[in-house]
Structure formats: structure tokens, C-alpha cells
Design an enzyme around this catalytic site. Structure first.
Site, PDB file in Angstrom:
ATOM      1  N   ASP A   1       0.873  -1.183   0.000  1.00 38.48           N
ATOM      2  CA  ASP A   1       0.000   0.000   0.000  1.00 38.48           C
ATOM      3  C   ASP A   1       0.903   1.223   0.000  1.00 38.48           C
ATOM      4  O   ASP A   1       1.441   1.612   1.039  1.00 38.48           O
ATOM      5  CB  ASP A   1      -0.895   0.012   1.243  1.00 38.48           C
TER       6      ASP A   1
ATOM      7  N   LYS B   1      -6.868   3.391  -3.564  1.00 38.21           N
ATOM      8  CA  LYS B   1      -7.219   3.457  -2.139  1.00 38.21           C
ATOM      9  C   LYS B   1      -7.415   4.910  -1.748  1.00 38.21           C
ATOM     10  O   LYS B   1      -6.648   5.783  -2.151  1.00 38.21           O
ATOM     11  CB  LYS B   1      -6.109   2.805  -1.308  1.00 38.21           C
TER      12      LYS B   1
ATOM     13  N   LYS C   1     -10.304   0.442  -2.629  1.00 40.18           N
ATOM     14  CA  LYS C   1     -10.172   0.270  -1.183  1.00 40.18           C
ATOM     15  C   LYS C   1     -10.559   1.550  -0.481  1.00 40.18           C
ATOM     16  O   LYS C   1      -9.992   2.616  -0.736  1.00 40.18           O
ATOM     17  CB  LYS C   1      -8.742  -0.128  -0.807  1.00 40.18           C
TER      18      LYS C   1
END
Length: 266
Positions: free
Chosen positions: A103, A165, A200
Site C-alpha cells: 500500500d 485506495k 479500497k
């Protein structure tokens, strides 16, 4: 809030798609072991999709989890600086630890630097899942915020992101429905990404009611088939408590206040 049966269904999807997260500065190996115990699940409850931790604790997480639960760790976190070398070192450490997911924070304060950094990170984690954190709360506060988010999405998709995300969870505004819609539309509007790239939500998703909102957006824009861990994740720490309460027959917690998951200030 959804009716009881709908809320229970949302809780089951949220559990299966949850990245159970601990990114406190003082996290220890013991903290991660406790996190992994919760992630693996009590008998009959089911496991989460992944745990998300610091790179220095990724190996401990991998050793503490069954193979069915993935390990994610963060790179260039939380500030999203533009130094390529730092982001690549973080990424290499994550890969060396045996984690399956990276991430990485896009340089959201310097979008001109983002393509080179993300390209280098993508190269450093070939074969792993790459989630790119856009920090949409900060981008939304720029002028015009919607265009900044769309531009960040384009950069991430062009660099080979597997997920877009929303947030680090470390700024004032986390996930918002408005930003989520822009991100999902960017995925759906890309011929290469629409059947591959996931979304996400992270930052302020604390209740099943919150999670259900993002599930509805994903189903609307990417289709119900995208409500699987390969295409949808929720990054959270406290959400698991509410999921367990709902699955045990409780009413679940209320949605987060509008300042956390409400309309983005474009």
C-alpha cells in the site's frame, strides 16, 4: 441504516474484504501477533482478507497468519513524499518479508513527481498486489478537487495499480462517498482497468453501516461481482468489532459523522 438481514449481509462482505490494520507508531511484534489472531477468526466467524502493518512488522505478520490471510504493508507512509529511493526501499523490504501486498502513498502534494515514483515502486513489487493511496481528503481540498482526484487516479492506473485506495487515515478527512465515486468511475471508464482494478476505502470506516455505503457504490459502478476481496477492500481497525456485533445479532453502530465520510469539500 439497512434492515437487519441486509446489515448482516453487508457485515459478511465487509469481513471477507477487510484489511485489518494497525499502523500506530509504537506497534510491536506482540501487537501484530494479537492483530493476526483476530484476523484469522474465531471458529465459525471466518477470516479477514488481509492484515496491514508497517514494513518492519510484515515478516512477523506473515509468520503469524494462515496462508489464506494475506499480508499488506505500507510504503512511503504516511506523508507521501516524492523521494523515489525511500519508496523503493520500503517496497523492497515488504517484498523481502514475504508480504503479498504493498500500500504505497502517491505523492499527493506533488503530483508531477508521482508517475516516476509509482513506476519505480511497481517495478520493485512485480508480482505483488499494488494499492495506491491517493489521500483524497487532501486532494479534494485543492482547486478544483474533483479534477485533482481524477488526475491522481489516472496517474495510478497508468503506473499499473491493482487498487485505488482513498486515504492513509492519518489526515483530517478519510474516505468519502464523493471521492469513492470519482475513483470508481475512473476504474470503470478505463478499458484495461474496469475488469481488473479494485477499490479500497480507508479512513473513518468504523461501522457496518459505513461499509455498506461503499459496498453499494462498488456494486452500482463496477457491478455486484466486484464485491470480492480481489476487487474490494476496506482498511480499518475498529470495524471488526462492529462486524462481530452485527453477525452476533446486534444492531451495529451508526454511520460515521459527515465530517469523516460525508461529501468531499470540492
Amino acid at each position: 441504516m439497512a434492515a437487519g438481514s441486509d446489515l448482516a449481509a453487508a457485515a459478511r462482505v465487509a469481513l471477507a474484504c477487510l484489511d485489518l490494520t494497525s499502523l500506530n507508531d509504537g506497534d510491536t511484534a506482540a501487537d501484530v501477533e494479537r492483530l493476526c489472531l483476530r484476523a484469522a477468526g474465531a471458529p465459525g466467524r471466518g477470516a479477514v482478507a488481509a492484515v496491514c502493518v508497517w514494513p518492519r512488522l510484515a515478516a512477523r505478520a506473515r509468520a503469524s497468519l494462515p496462508a489464506s490471510v494475506r499480508v499488506a504493508a505500507v510504503a512511503n507512509f504516511p506523508d507521501g513524499g516524492a523521494e523515489v529511493g525511500r519508496a523503493v526501499r520500503d517496497t523492497a523490504a515488504i517484498a523481502d518479508a514475504g508480504a503479498q501486498e504493498v500500500d504505497v502513498v502517491l505523492p499527493y502534494r506533488d503530483l508531477a513527481a508521482a508517475p516516476a515514483l509509482l513506476t519505480a515502486v511497481r517495478r520493485a513489487c512485480e508480482g505483488l498486489t499494488l494499492k495506491v493511496i491517493l489521500e483524497t481528503g487532501v486532494l479534494a481540498a485543492s482547486a478544483p478537487g474533483a479534477d485533482a482526484i481524477r488526475h491522481a487516479c489516472r496517474i495510478a492506473l497508468d503506473a499499473g495499480a491493482d487498487f485505488l485506495k482513498t486515504s492513509t487515515g492519518k489526515t483530517g478527512v478519510g474516505a468519502t462517498p464523493a471521492a469513492a465515486r470519482l475513483m470508481l468511475e475512473a476504474i470503470a471508464g478505463d478499458a484495461v482497468a474496469r475488469d481488473r482494478v479494485g477499490f479500497k476505502a480507508a479512513g473513518g470506516v468504523r461501522s457496518v453501516a459505513d461499509a455498506a455505503l461503499y459496498q453499494r457504490l462498488v456494486a452500482e459502478i463496477l457491478g455486484p461481482a466486484a464485491l470480492v476481496p480481489q476487487r474490494f477492500r476496506i482498511g480499518a481497525s475498529a470495524l471488526l468489532d462492529d462486524i462481530e456485533a452485527v453477525l452476533a445479532g446486534g444492531p451495529g453502530g451508526p454511520p460515521a459523522p459527515a465530517s469523516v465520510t460525508g461529501a468531499a469539500p470540492y
